[in-house]
Scaffold this active site. Sequence first.
Site, PDB file in Angstrom:
ATOM      1  N   LYS A  43      -2.095  -1.374  -3.907  1.00 20.89           N
ATOM      2  CA  LYS A  43      -2.971  -0.205  -3.843  1.00 20.89           C
ATOM      3  C   LYS A  43      -2.158   1.079  -3.781  1.00 20.89           C
ATOM      4  O   LYS A  43      -1.185   1.106  -3.047  1.00 20.89           O
ATOM      5  CB  LYS A  43      -3.823  -0.353  -2.583  1.00 20.89           C
ATOM      6  CG  LYS A  43      -4.674   0.840  -2.224  1.00 20.89           C
ATOM      7  CD  LYS A  43      -5.342   0.636  -0.894  1.00 20.89           C
ATOM      8  CE  LYS A  43      -6.183   1.859  -0.564  1.00 20.89           C
ATOM      9  NZ  LYS A  43      -6.812   1.769   0.724  1.00 20.89           N
ATOM     10  N   LYS A  89       0.857  -1.182   0.000  1.00 24.38           N
ATOM     11  CA  LYS A  89       0.000   0.000   0.000  1.00 24.38           C
ATOM     12  C   LYS A  89       0.896   1.235   0.000  1.00 24.38           C
ATOM     13  O   LYS A  89       1.649   1.465   0.950  1.00 24.38           O
ATOM     14  CB  LYS A  89      -0.907  -0.008   1.224  1.00 24.38           C
ATOM     15  CG  LYS A  89      -1.816   1.218   1.278  1.00 24.38           C
ATOM     16  CD  LYS A  89      -2.831   1.123   2.398  1.00 24.38           C
ATOM     17  CE  LYS A  89      -3.727   2.348   2.410  1.00 24.38           C
ATOM     18  NZ  LYS A  89      -4.702   2.307   3.505  1.00 24.38           N
TER      19      LYS A  89
HETATM   20  C1  PBG Z   1      -6.988   3.617   5.456  1.00 23.48           C
HETATM   21  C2  PBG Z   1      -7.569   3.489   4.095  1.00 23.48           C
HETATM   22  C3  PBG Z   1      -7.504   4.465   3.114  1.00 23.48           C
HETATM   23  C4  PBG Z   1      -8.152   3.941   2.007  1.00 23.48           C
HETATM   24  C5  PBG Z   1      -8.612   2.679   2.327  1.00 23.48           C
HETATM   25  N1  PBG Z   1      -8.210   2.396   3.637  1.00 23.48           N
HETATM   26  C6  PBG Z   1      -6.960   5.841   3.184  1.00 23.48           C
HETATM   27  C7  PBG Z   1      -5.517   6.044   3.390  1.00 23.48           C
HETATM   28  O1  PBG Z   1      -4.740   5.100   3.463  1.00 23.48           O
HETATM   29  O2  PBG Z   1      -5.127   7.220   3.509  1.00 23.48           O
HETATM   30  C8  PBG Z   1      -8.305   4.694   0.732  1.00 23.48           C
HETATM   31  C9  PBG Z   1      -9.271   4.155  -0.248  1.00 23.48           C
HETATM   32  C10 PBG Z   1      -9.563   5.116  -1.344  1.00 23.48           C
HETATM   33  O3  PBG Z   1      -8.910   6.171  -1.499  1.00 23.48           O
HETATM   34  O4  PBG Z   1     -10.476   4.818  -2.114  1.00 23.48           O
HETATM   35  N2  PBG Z   1      -7.352   2.630   6.316  1.00 23.48           N
END
Ligand code: PBG
Length: 350
Positions: free
Chosen positions: A274, A222
């Site tokens: 992601k 991520k």
């Molecule tokens: C954090 C989380 C995020 C998203 C999913 N889980 C935000 C981040 O990491 O800042 C983002 C998903 C999206 O932007 O569609 N638990």
Amino acid sequence: MCRADPVRLPRRTISTMTDDVHLVRRPRRLRTTPAMRNFVAETHLEPNQLVLPMFIADGIDSARDISAMPGVQQHTEESLLRTAEEALTAGVGSVDLFGVPTPESKDATGSQAWAVDGVLNRGLSALRREFGDDLIVMADTCLDEFTDHGHCGVLTEDRFGTTVIDNDATLPLYARMAVAQAEAGAHVVSPSGMMDGQIAVIRRALDDAGFQDVSILAYSAKYAGAFYGPFREAVGSSLQGDRKTYQQDPRNARESLMEVDLDIAEGADMVMVKPAMPHLDILRQVADISTVPVAAYQVSGEYSMITAAAQNGWIDREAAIMDSLTGIRRAGADIILTYWATEAAHLLRG
Ligand code: PBG
């Protein structure tokens, strides 16, 4: 002094300038008709490979639009079930639920995350009661929606007085949250906080609580970045600053492979890359080495860019949705999380 030989250009065997063209290989032959194109297509996407991320909010009495993500809403329990039903009917395989608690209920540890009556756990149990095992109920397993500082882990001060995210103090909270989600009825928990060791503690806690059959989708690779922007509004995030001390640096590829190896060793049933579009090369590399199914998350910023361009008449909405999902699938995703899941399922079924 010796001089390099003059560069020799390859001799063209075919001249397109003359009448004696004889092309033995003509790639266009297999593009002539829709039937022929379908016949030779390498990439197939099925609705049941799609996951619809959804938001359930506390303290609202009707669904509320998210302005930065036109077409996506924060749900009440009732609109959540109705929208999930539409997804299921369209053939979507799973929904991934995020909770949006009231600002007053947030605290330093995010304790609403494991409260039985916390908004996310209520939503999970409503989904499971309604759909049983017909729809895979997935839970977002992260504290950021529930903490008053908006970080994915708890804060502490280092010995120089700098505020830092305490990895190891966060892990037991993830374990509690995952068990509460399993108790509420989640088939899958999906730790997205990028704390080291999170998969191991969650697997252990689920097993100790008797949830051997609840699986883990690990957000393994991520990356930090700007594409989560619209999501901040979607969940009413309290975050100041960024997540660069725990999410990955987009300049690095190798550590994604290490994260995937670690997560699989710790018990991940599925791994994820992601955001999807800026990291399709990582998705391909992960798909090449992973021994478990690979997911990719087409995040809020990817959704909103295409949506905004389409609203302006600058891009063909449906074609752009399918181009983007096809690219993610071709890059190696077995599973795709997308806010277009229901719409894409309809498009795929023609
Ligand atoms: C954090 C989380 C995020 C998203 C999913 N889980 C935000 C981040 O990491 O800042 C983002 C998903 C999206 O932007 O569609 N638990």
